[in-house]
Design an enzyme around this catalytic site. Structure first.
Site, short mmCIF file in Angstrom:
data_model
loop_
_atom_site.label_atom_id
_atom_site.label_comp_id
_atom_site.label_asym_id
_atom_site.label_seq_id
_atom_site.Cartn_x
_atom_site.Cartn_y
_atom_site.Cartn_z
N TRP A 1 -4.67 1.59 -4.41
CA TRP A 1 -4.52 1.74 -2.96
C TRP A 1 -3.34 2.65 -2.63
O TRP A 1 -3.39 3.44 -1.68
CB TRP A 1 -4.30 0.38 -2.31
CG TRP A 1 -4.13 0.43 -0.82
CD1 TRP A 1 -5.09 0.38 0.13
CD2 TRP A 1 -2.89 0.55 -0.09
NE1 TRP A 1 -4.55 0.46 1.40
CE2 TRP A 1 -3.20 0.57 1.28
CE3 TRP A 1 -1.56 0.65 -0.48
CZ2 TRP A 1 -2.21 0.67 2.27
CZ3 TRP A 1 -0.58 0.76 0.50
CH2 TRP A 1 -0.91 0.77 1.86
N HIS A 2 -2.28 2.57 -3.43
CA HIS A 2 -1.08 3.34 -3.14
C HIS A 2 -1.24 4.83 -3.45
O HIS A 2 -0.49 5.64 -2.91
CB HIS A 2 0.11 2.79 -3.92
CG HIS A 2 0.72 1.58 -3.27
ND1 HIS A 2 0.23 0.30 -3.46
CD2 HIS A 2 1.78 1.45 -2.43
CE1 HIS A 2 0.95 -0.54 -2.77
NE2 HIS A 2 1.89 0.12 -2.12
N GLY A 3 -2.19 5.18 -4.29
CA GLY A 3 -2.36 6.60 -4.56
C GLY A 3 -3.35 6.87 -5.66
O GLY A 3 -3.58 6.04 -6.55
#
Length: 468
Positions: free
Chosen positions: A319-321
């Site tokens: 989700w963060h990258g």
């Protein structure tokens, strides 16, 4: 447009508040929706169409699920279409290039990915609309029939581009009716100024040190320099993101909304499990409610429970990258949480509290190295430098200079990352009522003036979580 900008503080916000407060109650959602669209379009004029599509798409899906609720299969089909649409948009803009690059490397292909910038806030508002449709399907909330009210929920500018992730059920009643009082406005202004001060006075100054250390060639890195750098980033990312969350919650309160806290002093934790109950609370809550529990949670035996944990942490990292370092970061913390669930938490009970804190801070520091270095070999070199493998020894002139230059801001930031300043202030103002109505407003005014002064003077002013 960002909160820590002169145009937002002295043009956009005063104008929005003026129009909002003089408007009749029935028009305030429309005013807020229009202001939010302008806010987003200021930096993303094209991608506003994507956000509007996402809003209308899931508004319609919510109504269709309610209409076909007696026909379970049809309602479930609408839910799956909604999830596929949202995840498809997220996947196309955020992960397509990552997948294609890895396929090219693995199979020697020459596929071309569209070179599209990531829409700001996509991960946040997509999770919000997905949670809404899922909750309507579960019968936890009634579908919103007023498109303007639903659009206000999705696009509300205080939390639009970097959260916190707000579930519809937490704000549904406030979309219909909310009280605007001078006291609530004042509390919101205080919260906003605290967040702005965190960002401008602490996070940005810490970021200068981290940027300097991060760009230092490996052959010039010392052990002291590595620890100063990661300590600066550890504090920077906390004050940057929690400061943004405070500003978002403060702005929402000024507009009559209450949003749940997103950070609860995570660095005072004594385990990784506790840390993630205190850090980015809205994201952890989202994954627990919409991924971990549907997978079976902790009700399916220890083997499947551990599987569920690792799936959630893999997805948290992703989700963060769209990069392997974020996946490694997620699995690193997932592995530690798994070990704590198996036996480590029991062992930690026999360790003095200071030892527990040291364990947590070491784990978090290593995690932030994985988070920041996209190239895994650079992350490994930096971690080695932290633990005695630095090419330039224990310390060098640059590290000693950085220590003398940044010791005060590091110490002050470490103190402010604990509840102590807040507790001291509360105790002080509680005992001296006159102080709370004279000195306290003056302190907030000074914080606002200093933050504005730094805003005028500084060119380094990123928001780290805008990239997610």
């Amino acid at each position: 447009m960002v909160f820590s900008s002169l145009i937002f503080l002295f043009q956009f916000l005063p104008m929005v508040l003026l129009v909002y407060y003089i408007s009749p109650k029935r028009l305030r959602n429309a005013v807020l929706l229009a202001a939010s669209l302008v806010f987003y379009a200021w930096g993303e004029p094209l991608y506003i169409l994507l956000m509007v599509f996402s809003t209308v798409f899931d508004y319609a899906n919510g109504l269709l699920i309610e209409r076909f609720r007696p026909r379970r299969r049809v309602a479930k089909t609408v839910l799956l279409i909604s999830l596929a649409g949202n995840l498809g948009i997220l996947g196309f803009y955020k992960y397509a290039g990552f997948v294609i690059d890895n396929l090219n490397g693995l199979f020697q292909l020459h596929l071309q990915a569209a070179d599209l910038p990531l829409p700001i806030g996509l991960s946040f508002y997509t999770f919000q609309t997905m949670s809404y449709v899922i909750d309507v399907y579960r019968g936890k909330v009634q579908p919103q029939r007023n498109l303007i009210a639903f659009g206000t929920y999705v696009t509300m500018f205080p939390q639009l581009v970097a959260g916190p992730i707000v579930k519809y059920g937490d704000i549904a009643r406030q979309l219909v009716s909310r009280n605007l009082t001078l006291k609530r406005f004042g509390k919101g202004a205080e919260l906003f100024i605290r967040g702005l001060a965190k960002k401008m006075l602490l996070a940005n100054n810490l970021g200068l040190l981290w940027t300097s250390v991060k760009t230092t060639p490996a052959e010039e890195m010392s052990m002291l320099g590595a620890w100063l750098g990661i300590a600066a980033f550890t504090l920077q990312i906390y004050f940057d993101f929690s400061g943004y969350s405070d500003m978002a919650r403060g702005l929402a309160k000024m507009l009559g909304f209450n949003m749940k806290i997103n950070f609860n002093y995570p660095y005072i934790s004594r385990s990784v499990t506790e840390f993630w109950r205190r850090w980015h609370i809205s994201l952890g809550s989202w994954f627990r409610e919409y991924v971990y529990i549907p997978l079976g949670g902790n009700r399916t035996g220890i083997g499947k429970q551990l599987r569920n944990l690792l799936i959630v942490w893999f997805m948290t990292g992703l989700w963060h990258g769209a990069s392997w370092n974020f996946i490694a970061w997620g699995l690193f913390f997932g592995g530690l949480v798994t070990l704590e669930k198996l036996f480590l938490l029991k062992w930690l009970k026999y360790v003095p509290r200071l030892g527990q804190h040291i364990y947590l801070l070491l784990a978090v520091a290593i995690g932030w190295v994985l988070f920041e270095f996209e190239q895994m070999d650079m992350a490994w070199i930096f971690v080695k430098s932290m633990f005695g493998g630095a090419a330039n020894g224990w310390a060098n002139f640059q590290a000693l200079y950085d220590l003398s230059a940044y010791a005060l801001i590091l110490a002050l930031s470490a103190l402010c990352a604990t509840p102590l300043p807040r507790l001291w202030l509360l105790r002080w103002t509680f005992r001296r009522r006159l102080v709370s109505v004279t000195v306290l407003p003056l302190l907030y005014l000074v914080a606002l003036i200093l933050s504005t002064a730094y805003l005028v003077a500084q060119t380094y002013n990123p928001f780290l979580y805008f990239r997610f």
